[in-house]
Design an enzyme around this catalytic site. Structure first.
Site, short mmCIF file in Angstrom:
data_model
loop_
_atom_site.label_atom_id
_atom_site.label_comp_id
_atom_site.label_asym_id
_atom_site.label_seq_id
_atom_site.Cartn_x
_atom_site.Cartn_y
_atom_site.Cartn_z
N ASP A 10 0.88 -1.16 0.00
CA ASP A 10 0.00 0.00 0.00
C ASP A 10 0.93 1.23 0.00
OD1 ASP A 10 -2.45 1.52 0.58
OD2 ASP A 10 -1.57 1.79 2.56
N LEU A 11 0.43 2.38 -0.38
CA LEU A 11 1.31 3.56 -0.44
C LEU A 11 1.18 4.42 0.83
CD1 LEU A 11 3.24 5.43 -2.07
CD2 LEU A 11 1.21 6.53 -2.98
N ASP A 12 0.02 5.09 0.96
CA ASP A 12 -0.16 6.03 2.06
C ASP A 12 -0.17 5.30 3.39
OD1 ASP A 12 -0.41 8.03 0.20
OD2 ASP A 12 -2.58 8.00 0.16
N THR A 18 1.27 10.37 3.83
CA THR A 18 0.56 11.46 3.16
C THR A 18 -0.75 11.80 3.87
OG1 THR A 18 -0.13 9.74 1.66
CG2 THR A 18 1.44 11.31 0.80
N LYS A 46 -8.63 6.75 6.02
CA LYS A 46 -7.43 6.06 5.53
C LYS A 46 -7.78 4.85 4.68
CE LYS A 46 -3.89 7.45 8.76
NZ LYS A 46 -3.06 7.06 9.89
N GLY A 47 -7.19 4.80 3.50
CA GLY A 47 -7.35 3.62 2.64
C GLY A 47 -8.61 3.62 1.79
N ILE A 48 -9.53 4.58 2.04
CA ILE A 48 -10.76 4.58 1.22
C ILE A 48 -10.66 5.65 0.13
CG2 ILE A 48 -12.17 3.60 3.08
CD1 ILE A 48 -13.49 6.31 3.34
N ARG A 50 -11.34 8.63 -2.77
CA ARG A 50 -11.67 10.06 -2.66
C ARG A 50 -13.18 10.27 -2.61
NH1 ARG A 50 -9.19 13.17 -7.52
NH2 ARG A 50 -7.51 11.79 -6.94
N SER A 115 -2.54 0.66 -4.32
CA SER A 115 -3.02 1.84 -3.58
C SER A 115 -4.35 2.32 -4.12
CB SER A 115 -1.97 2.96 -3.73
OG SER A 115 -2.50 4.19 -3.30
N ALA A 116 -5.18 2.88 -3.21
CA ALA A 116 -6.45 3.48 -3.63
C ALA A 116 -6.23 4.84 -4.28
CB ALA A 116 -7.35 3.64 -2.41
N SER A 117 -5.04 5.39 -4.11
CA SER A 117 -4.81 6.77 -4.55
C SER A 117 -4.58 6.90 -6.05
CB SER A 117 -3.60 7.35 -3.81
OG SER A 117 -3.34 8.65 -4.32
N ASN A 119 -3.28 9.43 -7.17
CA ASN A 119 -2.04 10.22 -7.24
C ASN A 119 -0.79 9.39 -6.96
OD1 ASN A 119 -3.28 12.91 -7.65
ND2 ASN A 119 -4.19 12.49 -5.64
N LYS A 146 -10.97 -1.14 -1.67
CA LYS A 146 -10.70 -2.03 -0.54
C LYS A 146 -11.88 -1.86 0.42
CE LYS A 146 -5.81 -0.79 -1.02
NZ LYS A 146 -4.68 -0.01 -0.48
N GLU A 170 -0.01 -3.39 4.57
CA GLU A 170 -1.14 -2.45 4.64
C GLU A 170 -1.23 -1.76 6.00
OE1 GLU A 170 -3.78 -0.80 3.85
OE2 GLU A 170 -4.06 -1.37 1.77
N ASP A 171 -1.62 -0.49 5.99
CA ASP A 171 -1.80 0.22 7.27
C ASP A 171 -3.27 0.39 7.64
OD1 ASP A 171 -2.29 2.17 5.22
OD2 ASP A 171 -2.18 3.70 6.77
P1 B16 Z 1 -6.50 10.12 -3.89
P2 B16 Z 1 -3.64 4.14 0.05
C1 B16 Z 1 -5.47 6.12 -0.03
O1 B16 Z 1 -4.19 5.61 -0.31
C2 B16 Z 1 -5.49 7.02 1.19
O2 B16 Z 1 -5.13 6.29 2.36
C3 B16 Z 1 -6.85 7.61 1.36
O3 B16 Z 1 -6.90 8.46 2.48
C4 B16 Z 1 -7.23 8.39 0.08
O4 B16 Z 1 -8.54 8.93 0.18
C5 B16 Z 1 -7.14 7.44 -1.11
O5 B16 Z 1 -5.85 6.88 -1.18
C6 B16 Z 1 -7.44 8.13 -2.42
O6 B16 Z 1 -6.45 9.06 -2.69
O7 B16 Z 1 -7.47 11.19 -3.51
O8 B16 Z 1 -5.06 10.60 -3.95
O9 B16 Z 1 -6.90 9.37 -5.13
O10 B16 Z 1 -3.56 4.08 1.55
O11 B16 Z 1 -4.60 3.13 -0.56
O12 B16 Z 1 -2.28 4.14 -0.62
MG MG Z 2 -2.79 3.18 3.40
#
Ligand code: B16
Ligand code: MG
Length: 218
Positions: A10-12, A18, A46-48, A50, A115-117, A119, A146, A170-171
């Protein structure tokens, strides 16, 4: 013979922190909408994704937005978030992470990001980690969030490694559930009280080595 062939991160909260930037951007948006937002609420995001994060903030604030205002709000939040992460640098990689990744790569493990992000690729570039990854699965490639295992299953598919030979780091609770649902070894990174469903919990990578991967089943 070793037990695992691929490591999916996982990233964040695992490779970089972040959450503080997400907090600043969500708080700014919440203020503009007249709803309150604190660090405790941020923890629950966290982890969900946007979209799901905004839905929750609106629910907590008891307000509804039209479809176009909802989409504007997501765009605004991400614009502010991008401003905060623009100046991220390699020093923001969490302790022990870079050397763990380098050792794992040297040892021949396949390395993926799950990662869910949306970015994630931008952040990996900023902190100079991109070249260590064999595949990057981010929020742009997934349809389900997730705890659905999609993100990790796509990672395993890209790496051509069966799920039971993959270890996920994973965190977030939802991420641990996603890894388990995908039939993978789930290592929680952080607080054991929060990550109860993980097969094992480590505080971070400062004291976790590639050799430790072989004793995960003990
Ligand atoms: P973005 P992960 C998740 O990253 C974050 O933990 C979560 O807080 C955020 O809303 C999600 O990415 C979406 O991010 O807005 O940058 O697309 O923990 O899955 O790496
Ligand atoms: Mg995370």
């Amino acid at each position: 013979m070793r037990l695992y062939e691929a490591l999916i991160f996982d990233l964040d909260g695992v490779l970089v922190d972040t959450a503080k930037y997400h907090f600043l951007a969500w708080q700014r948006l919440a203020i503009s909408l007249g709803v309150s937002f604190n660090e405790e609420m941020n923890e629950r995001l966290k982890g969900i994704s946007r979209q799901e994060s905004l839905e929750l903030i609106l629910e907590w604030g008891g307000i509804r937005l039209s479809e176009s205002d909802f989409s504007d709000a997501m765009t605004k939040k991400n614009k502010w978030y991008l401003e905060y992460i623009e100046s991220m640098n390699p020093e923001e990689v969490l302790p022990g992470v870079r050397s763990f990744l380098e050792e794992a790569k040297k040892a021949g493990y396949k390395i993926g990001l799950g990662s869910a992000s949306k970015n994630a690729p931008f952040i990996l570039d900023k902190v100079l980690l991109t070249s260590l990854f064999d595949t990057i699965i981010d929020g742009n490639r997934t349809k389900k969030s997730k705890p659905d295992p999609e993100v990790f299953l796509l990672g395993a598919l890209d790496l051509a490694i069966p799920a039971d030979k993959c270890v996920v780091f994973e965190d977030a609770q939802a991420g641990v559930q996603a890894a388990k649902a995908g039939g993978m070894m789930a290592i929680g990174v952080g607080d054991p009280d929060v990550l109860k469903e993980a097969d094992r919990v480590i505080p971070g990578f400062a004291d976790f080595t590639v050799e430790d991967l072989n004793s995960l089943k003990d």
